[in-house]
Design a protein around this motif. Structure first.
Motif, PDB file in Angstrom:
ATOM      1  N   ASP A 378      50.799   5.152  21.955  1.00  0.00           N
ATOM      2  CA  ASP A 378      51.878   4.301  21.433  1.00  0.00           C
ATOM      3  C   ASP A 378      51.609   2.819  21.713  1.00  0.00           C
ATOM      4  N   THR A 379      51.111   2.530  22.920  1.00  0.00           N
ATOM      5  CA  THR A 379      50.824   1.134  23.261  1.00  0.00           C
ATOM      6  C   THR A 379      49.754   0.568  22.332  1.00  0.00           C
ATOM      7  N   ALA A 380      48.672   1.331  22.157  1.00  0.00           N
ATOM      8  CA  ALA A 380      47.597   0.861  21.278  1.00  0.00           C
ATOM      9  C   ALA A 380      48.102   0.718  19.854  1.00  0.00           C
ATOM     10  N   SER A 381      48.953   1.633  19.458  1.00  0.00           N
ATOM     11  CA  SER A 381      49.503   1.599  18.111  1.00  0.00           C
ATOM     12  C   SER A 381      50.323   0.326  17.887  1.00  0.00           C
ATOM     13  N   ASN A 382      51.206   0.008  18.855  1.00  0.00           N
ATOM     14  CA  ASN A 382      52.025  -1.202  18.739  1.00  0.00           C
ATOM     15  C   ASN A 382      51.187  -2.468  18.819  1.00  0.00           C
ATOM     16  N   LEU A 383      50.190  -2.433  19.665  1.00  0.00           N
ATOM     17  CA  LEU A 383      49.384  -3.619  19.898  1.00  0.00           C
ATOM     18  C   LEU A 383      48.490  -3.940  18.700  1.00  0.00           C
ATOM     19  N   PHE A 384      47.829  -2.916  18.203  1.00  0.00           N
ATOM     20  CA  PHE A 384      46.833  -3.156  17.157  1.00  0.00           C
ATOM     21  C   PHE A 384      47.353  -2.863  15.742  1.00  0.00           C
ATOM     22  N   HIS A 385      48.644  -2.494  15.653  1.00  0.00           N
ATOM     23  CA  HIS A 385      49.254  -2.234  14.344  1.00  0.00           C
ATOM     24  C   HIS A 385      48.518  -1.156  13.568  1.00  0.00           C
ATOM     25  N   VAL A 386      48.289  -0.046  14.256  1.00  0.00           N
ATOM     26  CA  VAL A 386      47.711   1.128  13.603  1.00  0.00           C
ATOM     27  C   VAL A 386      48.574   2.327  14.003  1.00  0.00           C
ATOM     28  N   THR A 387      48.423   3.444  13.293  1.00  0.00           N
ATOM     29  CA  THR A 387      49.144   4.659  13.700  1.00  0.00           C
ATOM     30  C   THR A 387      48.151   5.806  13.871  1.00  0.00           C
ATOM     31  N   PHE A 388      48.525   6.733  14.749  1.00  0.00           N
ATOM     32  CA  PHE A 388      47.664   7.880  15.044  1.00  0.00           C
ATOM     33  C   PHE A 388      48.417   9.158  14.684  1.00  0.00           C
ATOM     34  N   GLU A 512      44.619  -4.314  31.513  1.00  0.00           N
ATOM     35  CA  GLU A 512      45.655  -5.223  32.012  1.00  0.00           C
ATOM     36  C   GLU A 512      47.045  -4.867  31.505  1.00  0.00           C
ATOM     37  N   PHE A 513      47.096  -4.202  30.360  1.00  0.00           N
ATOM     38  CA  PHE A 513      48.397  -3.848  29.791  1.00  0.00           C
ATOM     39  C   PHE A 513      49.129  -2.810  30.628  1.00  0.00           C
ATOM     40  N   PHE A 514      48.380  -2.124  31.450  1.00  0.00           N
ATOM     41  CA  PHE A 514      48.978  -1.089  32.289  1.00  0.00           C
ATOM     42  C   PHE A 514      50.056  -1.648  33.203  1.00  0.00           C
ATOM     43  N   HIS A 515      49.918  -2.897  33.628  1.00  0.00           N
ATOM     44  CA  HIS A 515      50.829  -3.435  34.637  1.00  0.00           C
ATOM     45  C   HIS A 515      52.169  -3.908  34.078  1.00  0.00           C
ATOM     46  N   ASP A 516      52.308  -3.908  32.772  1.00  0.00           N
ATOM     47  CA  ASP A 516      53.522  -4.447  32.161  1.00  0.00           C
ATOM     48  C   ASP A 516      54.693  -3.457  32.277  1.00  0.00           C
ATOM     49  N   PRO A 517      55.806  -3.894  32.909  1.00  0.00           N
ATOM     50  CA  PRO A 517      56.931  -2.967  33.112  1.00  0.00           C
ATOM     51  C   PRO A 517      57.473  -2.409  31.793  1.00  0.00           C
ATOM     52  N   GLY A 518      57.555  -3.243  30.782  1.00  0.00           N
ATOM     53  CA  GLY A 518      58.092  -2.767  29.506  1.00  0.00           C
ATOM     54  C   GLY A 518      57.248  -1.640  28.935  1.00  0.00           C
ATOM     55  N   ILE A 519      55.938  -1.829  28.984  1.00  0.00           N
ATOM     56  CA  ILE A 519      55.028  -0.806  28.454  1.00  0.00           C
ATOM     57  C   ILE A 519      55.094   0.452  29.319  1.00  0.00           C
ATOM     58  N   ARG A 631      52.770 -13.209  28.697  1.00  0.00           N
ATOM     59  CA  ARG A 631      53.057 -12.191  29.706  1.00  0.00           C
ATOM     60  C   ARG A 631      54.455 -11.601  29.552  1.00  0.00           C
ATOM     61  N   GLY A 632      55.372 -12.402  29.035  1.00  0.00           N
ATOM     62  CA  GLY A 632      56.746 -11.931  28.894  1.00  0.00           C
ATOM     63  C   GLY A 632      56.956 -11.037  27.681  1.00  0.00           C
ATOM     64  N   ASP A 633      55.993 -11.060  26.775  1.00  0.00           N
ATOM     65  CA  ASP A 633      56.154 -10.298  25.537  1.00  0.00           C
ATOM     66  C   ASP A 633      54.768  -9.944  25.001  1.00  0.00           C
ATOM     67  N   LEU A 634      54.106  -9.008  25.721  1.00  0.00           N
ATOM     68  CA  LEU A 634      52.697  -8.719  25.426  1.00  0.00           C
ATOM     69  C   LEU A 634      52.463  -8.237  24.002  1.00  0.00           C
ATOM     70  N   LEU A 635      53.411  -7.450  23.511  1.00  0.00           N
ATOM     71  CA  LEU A 635      53.195  -6.844  22.197  1.00  0.00           C
ATOM     72  C   LEU A 635      53.730  -7.721  21.071  1.00  0.00           C
ATOM     73  N   GLY A 636      54.469  -8.783  21.444  1.00  0.00           N
ATOM     74  CA  GLY A 636      55.039  -9.637  20.415  1.00  0.00           C
ATOM     75  C   GLY A 636      54.090 -10.762  20.020  1.00  0.00           C
ATOM     76  N   GLY A 637      54.560 -11.612  19.121  1.00  0.00           N
ATOM     77  CA  GLY A 637      53.752 -12.762  18.706  1.00  0.00           C
ATOM     78  C   GLY A 637      52.538 -12.333  17.915  1.00  0.00           C
ATOM     79  N   ASP A 638      51.681 -13.307  17.630  1.00  0.00           N
ATOM     80  CA  ASP A 638      50.535 -12.979  16.777  1.00  0.00           C
ATOM     81  C   ASP A 638      49.226 -12.849  17.560  1.00  0.00           C
TER      82      ASP A 638
END
Ligand SMILES: [Zn+2]
Length: 686
Positions: A378-388, A512-519, A631-638
């Motif tokens: 799910d994290t990779a999917s949200n991050l890279f805009h792909v689906t599995f 590094e994405f592992f440490h994000d509380p939201g994720i 850092r506050g919004d890893l999956l957001g923005g461009d």
């Protein structure tokens, strides 16, 4: 366990030398409809696998014949294309023969995979030294071609020259003989580690004090009460981290660090000698010089300078960490004068419990394997805009393996396989490898994760340590690089076929994405109660995991330096044990333990030879990359999409330095890396 924690988590496709890298990591061509792309699709036995590989080798020859038969002007279409097609055949065949060697459940298929992989490597060596093909390629004018094609041609010709294509016939024959010999020896070395774990027997359950209850439950005693533990990661890591018995940890440490000893010692010495001879023939003073000639780092001297810079940046903090740990251990056991190698993970864990109020076992119930897998996807999917999506109709080589389709919008762009739990005879490590190379509009890229995580058995939730979850993120970073970078026009620049010393950047970035509380909170849920991993526990876990980073870097410098030291001198000057002791003592604060034969199972010496520094260099790049994210919004923005477009999608169509510049707008530097290391000492709670 020390080496588990410090050793990297990925071994890419094995390769012989820089030239074999080209041969084995380059790939291409669509196959006819009736031609299975998967060795395991047909009958999975010796005869079936031999026929499958034989068919690919025959097609490789056909493409080369077509290429050499061209009359008149040489063009990209009549020369580079069949060359790429020929290599694709080798790579499909080589990748999958290797997978059968590493992953097949039946011994005869592993044997067959080993022999067939050698056969493909031999064909690769022959192509790498084929003067006629080289001359044909040099006659192609690429001046007006697109940049990716020009880069591919330039790199191909460079690899040809590094392979010694311009030598006379007898020298080329000698080079080929040595390459083939190295291939054979490397496979033997790997197999000795893969198939012969060591064991530690304890007299009864009481010896397992400190280990998690589910670990104890999973190890049924024999009739006399004795329990057998193996050096596989699923046993050795918990023992080194949790076992209260120092005696048990010491036994495990020695069992782990004597795997494949003594049989691999002579094999390794022979490989080092052959590599050295090869480098000499090719005009290099050492193998390390040859192995860095086509890398970002450029030379062994540059590597040394880089390692020294990182040493200066990490040494003071690493000593500070050790002093803190020693002082803590002394509070508990007055009279201790040093922390031995086999107690380091244990004391680090104890320290985290007390100083950060973090019990690493307390997070395990939140990381059952199935949830973690879904979370990483799910994290990779949200991050890279792909689906599995599960590809249940695809054949696999073992019932425990799952197959997945990757979609970009509605478009199918690749596939991958997850082989995630240990099996008898299976490769022992954690890695990612290509299965089928991608070519735009012709062939879908496919990759695989080969791992050894807990779980996969009925009734076992597969509770993972947080370091396991980090490894999962790491390997998935490779997979995404492989799939998203597999949409290039040429197979030879597809996926992670960049310089090898760039390959570990995308994987370490994803860690590094592992440490994000939201994720984390999106997937880490208690396997019994469904409770979400509490925020304060995440904070304590992150503080605890920041402790020890400088020591981790020093350990990486040890692996890097040892790898370099075995390859930067004449074989007569290589004493595996003496150099091990010297390098160990230079980078670890604790004493060397007599009888440690770590080199006999250091499989990275096969795939990475002198170039273990790759991990350190790429950690620097990965942290610089990560510093660009909000850092506050890893999956957001461009930023994530910009990263996908500028770093992952080009695959190997540009030099690594250009990929770095493309994303950062400048070359990488040590600033983010230093901040990352210092984080542990900036925390006022300490
Ligand atoms: Zn890796």
């Amino acid at each position: 366990m020390p080496f588990r924690r410090y050793v990297p988590v990925c071994s890419l496709f094995p390769k012989v030398t820089s030239l074999a890298l080209l041969i084995l990591l380059t790939q291409a061509i669509s196959l006819a409809q009736d031609d299975p792309l998967h060795i395991w699709a047909g009958k999975l036995d010796r005869a079936g696998t031999e026929k499958w590989v034989g068919d690919h080798l025959a097609r490789e020859q056909k493409y080369l014949d077509d290429l050499l038969a061209v009359k008149g002007q040489r063009t990209i279409e009549n020369t580079l294309r069949p060359f790429d097609d020929a290599q694709n055949e080798l790579n499909v065949a080589g990748s999958q023969a290797y997978l059968m060697f590493a992953l097949a459940s039946q011994k005869d298929v592993r044997d067959s995979g080993q022999a067939l992989f050698q056969k493909v490597q031999q064909a690769g060596s022959a192509l790498a030294l084929n003067q006629e093909v080289y001359r044909a390629l040099t006659a192609v004018d690429v001046a007006m071609a697109d940049p990716a094609t020009r880069h591919y041609m330039e790199r191909t010709l460079l690899e040809y020259r590094l392979a010694g294509v311009d030598k006379d016939a007898s020298t080329r024959a000698e080079i080929k003989k040595q390459l083939d010999h190295i291939t054979e020896s490397q496979l033997k070395f790997g197999r000795n580690v893969q198939e012969n774990p060591n064991h530690v027997v304890v007299k009864d359950k009481s010896d397992l004090a400190g280990l998690p209850p589910d670990f104890v439950a999973a190890h049924a005693p024999a009739e006399n009460g004795a329990i057998t533990l193996s050096t596989d990661e699923t046993d050795s890591t918990p023992v080194m981290t949790y076992a209260a018995s120092e005696d048990l940890r010491k036994k495990m440490y020695m069992a782990y660090n004597t795997r494949a000893y003594p049989e691999n010692k002579d094999i390794l010495l022979d490989i080092l000698k052959t590599r050295y001879d090869l480098a000499k023939i090719l005009g290099y003073s050492t193998f390390a010089d040859l192995a860095t000639a086509d890398q970002m780092i450029g030379t062994a001297a540059n590597m040394k300078t880089f390692l020294e810079e990182v040493d200066s940046a990490s040494l003071p903090d690493s000593r500070r960490e050790y002093d803190l740990l020693l002082a803590f251990a002394r509070e508990k056991h007055p009279g201790i004068t040093s922390i031995p190698a086999y107690a380091h993970s244990y004391w680090a864990d104890q320290y985290a419990r007390e100083r950060f109020n973090f019990d690493s076992q307390s997070v395990r119930p939140y990381f059952p394997y199935d949830r973690v897998q879904q979370g990483v996807l799910d994290t990779a999917s949200n991050l890279f805009h792909v689906t599995f999506k599960p590809a249940t109709d695809l054949p696999v080589w073992d019932p425990s393996v799952s197959a997945w389709n990757v979609f970009d919008g509605s478009q199918l762009i690749g596939r991958f396989y997850l082989d995630m739990h240990p099996r008898a005879g299976k490769d022992k490590w954690f890695s990612s490898a290509p299965v089928v190379p991608g070519i735009k509009n012709r062939q879908l890229p496919e990759g695989v994760l080969m791992c050894n995580f807990a779980g996969g058995k009925a009734g076992d939730p597969g509770l993972m340590q947080y370091s396991d979850v980090v490894i999962f993120f790491h390997e998935f970073g490779h997979l995404m690089h492989n799939i998203l970078g597999g949409q290039q026009a040429w197979s030879g620049v597809a996926g992670f076929q960049t310089e090898t010393d760039f390959v570990e950047a995308p994987s370490q970035m994803l860690e590094e994405f592992f440490h994000d509380p939201g994720i984390l909170r999106s997937f880490a849920k208690h396997y019994q109660t469904g409770e979400v991993l509490p925020v304060d526990l995440i904070e304590r876990m992150n503080r605890a995991s920041a402790f020890g980073r400088a020591g981790w870097v020093q350990a990486q410098l040890f692996y890097s330096t040892y790898s370099l030291d075995l390859h930067d001198r004449a074989p007569a000057q290589v004493d595996l044990d003496a150099i091990l002791r010297t390098d160990f003592s230079r980078f670890f604060p604790y004493p060397f333990v007599d009888g440690n034969r770590f080199y006999a199972s250091f499989t990275h010496l096969m795939g990475y030879s002198s170039n273990y520094y790759t991990y350190v260099l790429d950690k620097v790049i990965a942290l610089d990359f990560f510093s660009q994210f909000d850092r506050g919004d890893l999956l957001g923005g461009d930023t994530a999409m910009r990263y996908r477009r500028t770093v992952l999608e080009p695959g190997g169509s540009k030099p690594g330095t250009e990929l770095v510049r493309g994303f950062l707008g400048r070359p990488q530097n040590l600033e983010a890396f230093k901040l990352w290391m210092d984080e542990e000492f900036r925390d006022p709670a300490k």
